[in-house]
Motif scaffolding. Structure first.
Motif, PDB file in Angstrom:
ATOM      1  N   VAL A   1       0.886  -1.141   0.050  1.00 38.93           N
ATOM      2  CA  VAL A   1      -0.020   0.019  -0.020  1.00 38.93           C
ATOM      3  C   VAL A   1       0.867   1.217   0.044  1.00 38.93           C
ATOM      4  O   VAL A   1       0.742   2.257  -0.519  1.00 38.93           O
ATOM      5  CB  VAL A   1      -0.837   0.075   1.144  1.00 38.93           C
ATOM      6  N   LEU A   2       1.940   1.118   0.529  1.00 35.35           N
ATOM      7  CA  LEU A   2       2.824   2.483   0.945  1.00 35.35           C
ATOM      8  C   LEU A   2       3.812   2.539  -0.447  1.00 35.35           C
ATOM      9  O   LEU A   2       3.991   3.679  -0.846  1.00 35.35           O
ATOM     10  CB  LEU A   2       3.751   2.116   1.870  1.00 35.35           C
TER      11      LEU A   2
ATOM     12  N   VAL B   1      -1.264  11.824   0.863  1.00 34.02           N
ATOM     13  CA  VAL B   1      -1.696  12.686   1.864  1.00 34.02           C
ATOM     14  C   VAL B   1      -1.497  11.734   2.972  1.00 34.02           C
ATOM     15  O   VAL B   1      -1.209  12.371   4.251  1.00 34.02           O
ATOM     16  CB  VAL B   1      -2.758  13.135   1.567  1.00 34.02           C
ATOM     17  N   ASN B   2      -2.073  10.534   3.262  1.00 36.43           N
ATOM     18  CA  ASN B   2      -2.149   9.916   4.259  1.00 36.43           C
ATOM     19  C   ASN B   2      -0.829   9.630   5.024  1.00 36.43           C
ATOM     20  O   ASN B   2      -0.804   9.194   6.246  1.00 36.43           O
ATOM     21  CB  ASN B   2      -3.054   8.548   4.201  1.00 36.43           C
ATOM     22  N   THR B   3       0.304   9.343   4.263  1.00 36.44           N
ATOM     23  CA  THR B   3       1.484   8.825   4.777  1.00 36.44           C
ATOM     24  C   THR B   3       2.233   9.832   5.081  1.00 36.44           C
ATOM     25  O   THR B   3       3.342   9.927   5.619  1.00 36.44           O
ATOM     26  CB  THR B   3       2.064   7.785   3.906  1.00 36.44           C
ATOM     27  N   ASN B   4       1.976  11.188   4.601  1.00 32.78           N
ATOM     28  CA  ASN B   4       2.803  12.666   4.661  1.00 32.78           C
ATOM     29  C   ASN B   4       4.296  12.414   4.349  1.00 32.78           C
ATOM     30  O   ASN B   4       5.308  12.370   5.046  1.00 32.78           O
ATOM     31  CB  ASN B   4       2.810  12.734   6.393  1.00 32.78           C
TER      32      ASN B   4
ATOM     33  N   LYS C   1      -4.718   6.955  11.344  1.00 30.15           N
ATOM     34  CA  LYS C   1      -5.421   7.067  12.723  1.00 30.15           C
ATOM     35  C   LYS C   1      -4.090   6.864  13.869  1.00 30.15           C
ATOM     36  O   LYS C   1      -4.113   7.407  14.763  1.00 30.15           O
ATOM     37  CB  LYS C   1      -6.504   5.740  13.020  1.00 30.15           C
ATOM     38  N   LEU C   2      -3.112   6.067  13.310  1.00 28.91           N
ATOM     39  CA  LEU C   2      -2.023   5.921  14.213  1.00 28.91           C
ATOM     40  C   LEU C   2      -0.939   7.030  13.976  1.00 28.91           C
ATOM     41  O   LEU C   2       0.113   6.813  14.670  1.00 28.91           O
ATOM     42  CB  LEU C   2      -1.599   4.453  13.943  1.00 28.91           C
ATOM     43  N   ASN C   3      -1.145   7.917  12.955  1.00 28.07           N
ATOM     44  CA  ASN C   3      -0.041   8.723  12.824  1.00 28.07           C
ATOM     45  C   ASN C   3       1.272   8.295  12.196  1.00 28.07           C
ATOM     46  O   ASN C   3       1.973   8.512  12.787  1.00 28.07           O
ATOM     47  CB  ASN C   3      -0.040   9.926  13.637  1.00 28.07           C
ATOM     48  N   PHE C   4       0.999   6.856  11.415  1.00 23.91           N
ATOM     49  CA  PHE C   4       2.178   6.284  11.016  1.00 23.91           C
ATOM     50  C   PHE C   4       3.255   7.112  10.265  1.00 23.91           C
ATOM     51  O   PHE C   4       2.752   7.466   9.283  1.00 23.91           O
ATOM     52  CB  PHE C   4       1.807   5.043  10.414  1.00 23.91           C
ATOM     53  N   VAL C   5       4.331   6.858  10.590  1.00 28.02           N
ATOM     54  CA  VAL C   5       5.450   7.596   9.496  1.00 28.02           C
ATOM     55  C   VAL C   5       6.500   6.490   9.115  1.00 28.02           C
ATOM     56  O   VAL C   5       7.020   5.950  10.074  1.00 28.02           O
ATOM     57  CB  VAL C   5       6.369   8.579  10.044  1.00 28.02           C
TER      58      VAL C   5
ATOM     59  N   ALA D   1      -4.332  18.041   3.394  1.00 30.67           N
ATOM     60  CA  ALA D   1      -3.057  18.041   3.326  1.00 30.67           C
ATOM     61  C   ALA D   1      -2.106  18.806   4.130  1.00 30.67           C
ATOM     62  O   ALA D   1      -2.369  19.967   4.119  1.00 30.67           O
ATOM     63  CB  ALA D   1      -2.322  17.920   1.851  1.00 30.67           C
ATOM     64  N   LYS D   2      -0.814  18.375   4.713  1.00 30.67           N
ATOM     65  CA  LYS D   2      -0.002  19.363   5.413  1.00 30.67           C
ATOM     66  C   LYS D   2       1.037  19.728   4.572  1.00 30.67           C
ATOM     67  O   LYS D   2       2.039  20.432   5.259  1.00 30.67           O
ATOM     68  CB  LYS D   2       0.533  18.273   6.319  1.00 30.67           C
TER      69      LYS D   2
END
Length: 333
Positions: A25-26, A115-118, A46-50, A141-142
């Motif tokens: 997915v990544l 967006v979701n993985t920043n 949700k977990l703010n995964f990086v 998005a950040k």
């Protein structure tokens, strides 16, 4: 005790998929089923995964990475616009990551993943118009987002004036004495892309209509742009008894093919038919093709500068910048 950073194994446990699926997915979201992909992306958010590979960049507060998403990856116009982006970002030591869009699902997936993985400092979108859900996600998005060719509210835009380009094409050919115009272009079949051909034809037709000249149906072809289909259509177009005295093509590549096939039938360019393209790609100057320039390199530069400026000043107002449009005259007119 410091809180442990989430890993792909935490994502896998939460969603019930394998760590390998999370990794896909990544890195290759197009290879994962939609339901699994959606679960993973929701868990990531949700977990703010990086991702671990980005940990050093996170510590630096910047990834030094700009993503570019676009259809038509192999076309010369894309490469020349990208050249403009590169000329700005290379000086700032940014990495450019390119995502080539083939389907509507590709566009949704890449936007969601980015967006979701920043995983980026900014995003530049060429010739795209995402659906409502994707636009809402981009607004959250950040990082800054800049659209090139589109004009989308709530974002920075580098606007390509396709309608005006068509009008300028008509005005130019009219000034050369043309009163019996024709048009050949690529049909817009992808709902998530800018309908550039339709807009260029709209401007071209409007100009001649303002002069009391209507373009007959047999002098217009808008169809699928594959070499076999295009060649077949152009040959049929050229076999007509009533030929136009000028042809405006929606791209330089189509114009170049038209000129080649016209010469095969004994038609002289520009004596019998004047030919004008659109884009002014590099090859145009070498084959003597007159073209409507949309300032490809410059629009890429402006997009990159727009993203960098917003990184420095995120609170500034949104920009909508018009890319210069002008006709470059060469031997074909």
């Amino acid at each position: 005790m410091a809180e442990k950073n989430p890993t792909i194994y935490d994502i896998a446990n939460m969603t019930g998929v394998s760590p390998a699926t999370v990794s896909r997915v990544l890195n290759e979201p197009d290879k994962v089923a939609q339901d699994k992909k959606q679960k993973v992306l929701e868990a990531i958010k949700k977990l703010n995964f990086v991702p671990k590979a980005n940990a050093v960049a996170v510590a630096r507060k910047m990834y030094k990475k700009i993503c570019v998403i676009a259809p038509f990856f192999s076309q010369s116009s894309f490469m020349e616009r990208l050249r403009g982006v590169e000329s700005v970002l290379n000086d700032e030591h940014f990495e450019i990551v390119i995502y080539s869009i083939q389907t509507a699902d590709d566009l949704k997936d890449y936007i969601s993943m980015i967006v979701n993985t920043n995983r980026a400092d900014g995003l530049i979108a060429f010739s795209l118009h995402p659906d409502k859900d994707s636009l809402e996600l981009l607004k959250s998005a950040k990082f800054p987002v800049c659209f090139v060719e589109s004009s989308i509210e709530g974002f920075d835009n580098i606007v390509i004036q396709n309608v005006m380009g068509g009008q300028k094409a008509g005005e130019f050919l009219y000034s050369k004495g043309c009163r019996n115009p024709g048009f050949i272009g690529e049909k817009a079949i992808l709902p998530y892309t800018v309908p550039a051909t339709d807009e260029r034809f709209q401007g071209f037709r409007f100009f001649f209509a303002s002069k009391g000249i209507m373009i007959p149906e047999n002098h217009v072809w808008i169809g699928e742009f594959t070499q076999n289909r295009l060649d077949e259509a152009v040959r049929k177009f050229l076999r007509q008894d009533d030929l136009p005295d000028c042809v405006f093509c929606s791209s330089d590549l189509i114009a170049a093919r038209f000129i080649t096939l016209a010469k095969e039938t004994g038609i002289k360019i520009p004596r019998d038919i004047k030919v004008l393209g659109f884009d002014d790609i590099d090859i145009s100057k070498y084959i003597g093709l007159s073209s409507v320039s949309q300032s490809l390199d410059e629009s890429g530069k402006m997009a990159a500068e727009c993203v960098l400026n917003r990184l420095k000043n995120p609170e500034r107002g949104m920009y909508s910048i018009l890319s210069p449009i002008k006709v470059i005259e060469r031997e074909t007119t």
